[in-house]
Design a protein around this motif. Structure first.
Motif, PDB file in Angstrom:
ATOM      1  N   PRO A 129     -13.328  35.909  47.878  1.00  0.00           N
ATOM      2  CA  PRO A 129     -14.226  35.335  49.042  1.00  0.00           C
ATOM      3  C   PRO A 129     -14.223  33.826  49.136  1.00  0.00           C
ATOM      4  O   PRO A 129     -14.590  33.068  48.002  1.00  0.00           O
ATOM      5  CB  PRO A 129     -15.550  36.169  48.766  1.00  0.00           C
ATOM      6  CG  PRO A 129     -15.496  37.134  47.766  1.00  0.00           C
ATOM      7  CD  PRO A 129     -13.946  36.518  47.067  1.00  0.00           C
ATOM      8  N   THR A 134     -17.571  25.160  47.818  1.00  0.00           N
ATOM      9  CA  THR A 134     -17.896  23.857  46.978  1.00  0.00           C
ATOM     10  C   THR A 134     -18.241  24.110  45.475  1.00  0.00           C
ATOM     11  O   THR A 134     -18.610  23.610  44.766  1.00  0.00           O
ATOM     12  CB  THR A 134     -19.372  23.683  47.570  1.00  0.00           C
ATOM     13  OG1 THR A 134     -20.101  24.519  47.337  1.00  0.00           O
ATOM     14  CG2 THR A 134     -19.406  23.132  49.218  1.00  0.00           C
ATOM     15  N   SER A 135     -17.504  25.459  45.289  1.00  0.00           N
ATOM     16  CA  SER A 135     -17.823  25.699  43.891  1.00  0.00           C
ATOM     17  C   SER A 135     -17.133  24.805  42.976  1.00  0.00           C
ATOM     18  O   SER A 135     -16.205  24.198  43.185  1.00  0.00           O
ATOM     19  CB  SER A 135     -16.928  27.205  43.721  1.00  0.00           C
ATOM     20  OG  SER A 135     -16.645  27.483  42.388  1.00  0.00           O
ATOM     21  N   SER A 199     -24.992  20.581  47.554  1.00  0.00           N
ATOM     22  CA  SER A 199     -23.882  20.809  48.181  1.00  0.00           C
ATOM     23  C   SER A 199     -24.372  21.336  49.735  1.00  0.00           C
ATOM     24  O   SER A 199     -23.474  22.022  50.337  1.00  0.00           O
ATOM     25  CB  SER A 199     -23.121  21.955  47.449  1.00  0.00           C
ATOM     26  OG  SER A 199     -24.017  22.793  47.186  1.00  0.00           O
ATOM     27  N   THR A 204     -22.493  27.844  51.778  1.00  0.00           N
ATOM     28  CA  THR A 204     -22.787  28.945  52.787  1.00  0.00           C
ATOM     29  C   THR A 204     -24.049  29.665  52.175  1.00  0.00           C
ATOM     30  O   THR A 204     -24.137  29.767  50.834  1.00  0.00           O
ATOM     31  CB  THR A 204     -21.914  29.780  53.209  1.00  0.00           C
ATOM     32  OG1 THR A 204     -21.123  30.257  52.138  1.00  0.00           O
ATOM     33  CG2 THR A 204     -20.657  28.860  53.881  1.00  0.00           C
ATOM     34  N   SER A 214     -29.383  26.948  42.859  1.00  0.00           N
ATOM     35  CA  SER A 214     -30.686  26.240  42.945  1.00  0.00           C
ATOM     36  C   SER A 214     -30.607  24.854  43.505  1.00  0.00           C
ATOM     37  O   SER A 214     -29.801  24.414  43.409  1.00  0.00           O
ATOM     38  CB  SER A 214     -31.535  26.269  41.596  1.00  0.00           C
ATOM     39  OG  SER A 214     -30.709  25.620  40.801  1.00  0.00           O
TER      40      SER A 214
HETATM   41  C1  LIG Z   1     -21.363  18.028  45.361  1.00  0.00           C
HETATM   42  C2  LIG Z   1     -21.745  19.272  44.775  1.00  0.00           C
HETATM   43  C3  LIG Z   1     -23.213  19.589  44.610  1.00  0.00           C
HETATM   44  C4  LIG Z   1     -23.794  20.752  44.313  1.00  0.00           C
HETATM   45  N1  LIG Z   1     -24.877  20.898  43.868  1.00  0.00           N
HETATM   46  C5  LIG Z   1     -25.399  22.144  43.678  1.00  0.00           C
HETATM   47  C6  LIG Z   1     -26.914  22.246  43.446  1.00  0.00           C
HETATM   48  O1  LIG Z   1     -27.542  21.327  43.583  1.00  0.00           O
HETATM   49  N2  LIG Z   1     -27.269  23.642  42.924  1.00  0.00           N
HETATM   50  C7  LIG Z   1     -26.295  24.634  42.813  1.00  0.00           C
HETATM   51  O2  LIG Z   1     -26.722  25.718  42.301  1.00  0.00           O
HETATM   52  N3  LIG Z   1     -24.790  24.359  42.870  1.00  0.00           N
HETATM   53  C8  LIG Z   1     -24.388  23.433  43.384  1.00  0.00           C
HETATM   54  N4  LIG Z   1     -23.175  23.132  43.733  1.00  0.00           N
HETATM   55  C9  LIG Z   1     -22.173  24.160  43.350  1.00  0.00           C
HETATM   56  C10 LIG Z   1     -21.955  24.989  44.746  1.00  0.00           C
HETATM   57  O3  LIG Z   1     -22.226  24.224  45.856  1.00  0.00           O
HETATM   58  C11 LIG Z   1     -22.805  26.330  44.567  1.00  0.00           C
HETATM   59  O4  LIG Z   1     -22.374  27.239  43.888  1.00  0.00           O
HETATM   60  C12 LIG Z   1     -22.853  26.867  46.223  1.00  0.00           C
HETATM   61  O5  LIG Z   1     -23.947  27.826  46.049  1.00  0.00           O
HETATM   62  C13 LIG Z   1     -21.530  27.550  46.629  1.00  0.00           C
HETATM   63  O6  LIG Z   1     -21.628  27.834  47.855  1.00  0.00           O
HETATM   64  P1  LIG Z   1     -20.391  28.028  48.808  1.00  0.00           P
HETATM   65  O7  LIG Z   1     -20.662  28.630  50.164  1.00  0.00           O
HETATM   66  O8  LIG Z   1     -19.533  26.450  48.909  1.00  0.00           O
HETATM   67  O9  LIG Z   1     -19.547  28.991  47.947  1.00  0.00           O
HETATM   68  P2  LIG Z   1     -17.940  28.879  47.578  1.00  0.00           P
HETATM   69  O10 LIG Z   1     -17.626  27.734  46.689  1.00  0.00           O
HETATM   70  O11 LIG Z   1     -17.087  29.104  48.635  1.00  0.00           O
HETATM   71  O12 LIG Z   1     -17.849  30.139  46.421  1.00  0.00           O
HETATM   72  C14 LIG Z   1     -18.773  30.378  45.452  1.00  0.00           C
HETATM   73  C15 LIG Z   1     -18.330  31.696  44.694  1.00  0.00           C
HETATM   74  O13 LIG Z   1     -19.017  32.543  45.486  1.00  0.00           O
HETATM   75  C16 LIG Z   1     -18.249  33.482  45.885  1.00  0.00           C
HETATM   76  N5  LIG Z   1     -18.478  33.832  47.596  1.00  0.00           N
HETATM   77  C17 LIG Z   1     -18.653  32.857  48.540  1.00  0.00           C
HETATM   78  N6  LIG Z   1     -19.266  33.581  49.415  1.00  0.00           N
HETATM   79  C18 LIG Z   1     -19.250  34.836  49.197  1.00  0.00           C
HETATM   80  C19 LIG Z   1     -19.605  35.844  49.881  1.00  0.00           C
HETATM   81  N7  LIG Z   1     -19.952  35.899  51.333  1.00  0.00           N
HETATM   82  N8  LIG Z   1     -19.437  37.222  49.333  1.00  0.00           N
HETATM   83  C20 LIG Z   1     -19.302  37.500  48.105  1.00  0.00           C
HETATM   84  N9  LIG Z   1     -18.666  36.328  47.198  1.00  0.00           N
HETATM   85  C21 LIG Z   1     -18.779  35.094  48.053  1.00  0.00           C
HETATM   86  C22 LIG Z   1     -16.807  32.956  45.919  1.00  0.00           C
HETATM   87  O14 LIG Z   1     -15.717  34.057  45.771  1.00  0.00           O
HETATM   88  C23 LIG Z   1     -17.192  31.968  44.734  1.00  0.00           C
HETATM   89  O15 LIG Z   1     -16.797  32.781  43.649  1.00  0.00           O
HETATM   90  C24 LIG Z   1     -22.608  21.896  43.888  1.00  0.00           C
HETATM   91  C25 LIG Z   1     -21.347  21.712  44.250  1.00  0.00           C
HETATM   92  C26 LIG Z   1     -20.887  20.430  44.794  1.00  0.00           C
HETATM   93  C27 LIG Z   1     -19.442  20.022  45.184  1.00  0.00           C
END
Ligand SMILES: Cc1cc2nc3c(=O)[nH]c(=O)nc-3n(C[C@H](O)[C@H](O)[C@H](O)COP(=O)(O)OP(=O)(O)OC[C@H]3O[C@@H](n4cnc5c(N)ncnc54)[C@H](O)[C@@H]3O)c2cc1C
Length: 236
Positions: A129, A134-135, A199, A204, A214
């Motif tokens: 997924p 941003t993982s 992020s 999303t 968080s």
């Molecule tokens: C610059 C930067 C700052 C950040 N700051 C924070 C912060 O302040 N706090 C924090 O908690 N994290 C932070 N993060 C980490 C990250 O952004 C978070 O974990 C965020 O929640 C991931 O969201 P995403 O939509 O980008 O998920 P993705 O990176 O696309 O996916 C993350 C994980 O969730 C799974 N996933 C995604 N969507 C779904 C779905 N619909 N169903 C099932 N599984 C799914 C993916 O397979 C993956 O394992 C930061 C990252 C960066 C690069």
């Protein structure tokens, strides 16, 4: 929306709002790791994207679930879904032949996601997924493992607000909606989700919930998982 490889998908931040370091920070870093030097993103022209290993029959089966526009084996699209923002992801992206998924699926409904999972189980394909990508822990790396191929699943086509209930103070959304879009739609009604990870621009709702993210307002509003009332989950 993540669609192509460019400097923006290769890096974090907005090129229109460059961040500069203070003289003190530059002096500190120069002292420890040497003077600053530019490290431009690798040009797309220098990156070799391996061809998909999905044969015609496999693709046809996936398209029968997702529709003709629901599956992409285009090199740029696969490259743009080839990892997140962990240190290792960034190092890999500086290489010239990064690991990429064999295809990117764009389901448009929960039912399609469920059918896609069933088909991938039958075809022995791994699925990853992919929300905002941003993982920082390798969560969206296209790891094939023992499977015949690996497919990234984008939720760009499931990014709607389905309903807002001002009385219960709940909002129902598709997993692909990003923080800024949701805040804009809630803001029109004087509401907020109250979730602002750093992020926020790209992450999303699906990613928030999967990672229990968080943010800087979580001490007041609670972590993302504490905000969830109900989930509809597709499982193998
Ligand atoms: C610059 C930067 C700052 C950040 N700051 C924070 C912060 O302040 N706090 C924090 O908690 N994290 C932070 N993060 C980490 C990250 O952004 C978070 O974990 C965020 O929640 C991931 O969201 P995403 O939509 O980008 O998920 P993705 O990176 O696309 O996916 C993350 C994980 O969730 C799974 N996933 C995604 N969507 C779904 C779905 N619909 N169903 C099932 N599984 C799914 C993916 O397979 C993956 O394992 C930061 C990252 C960066 C690069």
């Amino acid at each position: 929306m993540i669609g192509s490889y460019d400097e923006v998908t290769a890096r974090w931040g907005n090129p229109d709002k460059p961040v500069t370091l203070s003289d003190g920070a530059i002096s500190f870093l120069t002292d420890r790791v040497g003077p600053p030097r530019r490290t431009p993103a690798v040009s797309r022209l220098d990156i070799v994207v391996a061809p998909t290993e999905l044969d015609d029959q496999t693709r046809a089966q996936l398209i029968s679930v997702l529709g003709p526009d629901g599956l992409s084996v285009d090199a740029d699209t696969r490259l743009a879904h080839s990892g997140g923002f962990s240190y290792l992801d960034l190092v890999e992206r500086r290489g010239k032949s990064p690991s990429v998924p064999d295809a990117v699926a764009f389901p448009a409904s929960h039912e399609q996601v469920q059918d896609l999972i069933g088909t991938c189980v039958q075809l022995n394909l791994a699925i990853v997924p992919f929300g905002g990508g941003t993982s920082v822990v390798g969560g969206v790396r296209p790891e094939r493992g023992p499977h015949a191929g690996v497919i990234a699943v984008s939720f760009d086509n499931m990014a709607d607000v389905i309903g807002i209930d001002d009385v219960d103070m709940t909002v129902t959304v598709g997993p692909g909606i990003t923080g800024p879009t949701l805040e804009r739609l809630l803001g029109v009604r004087g509401l907020t989700l109250g979730h602002f990870p750093q992020s926020w621009e790209r992450a999303t709702i699906g990613g928030y919930v999967a990672t229990r993210s968080s943010g800087q307002a979580s001490a007041g509003y609670g972590r993302s998982d504490e905000m969830v009332e109900r989930l509809r989950v597709a499982t193998p």
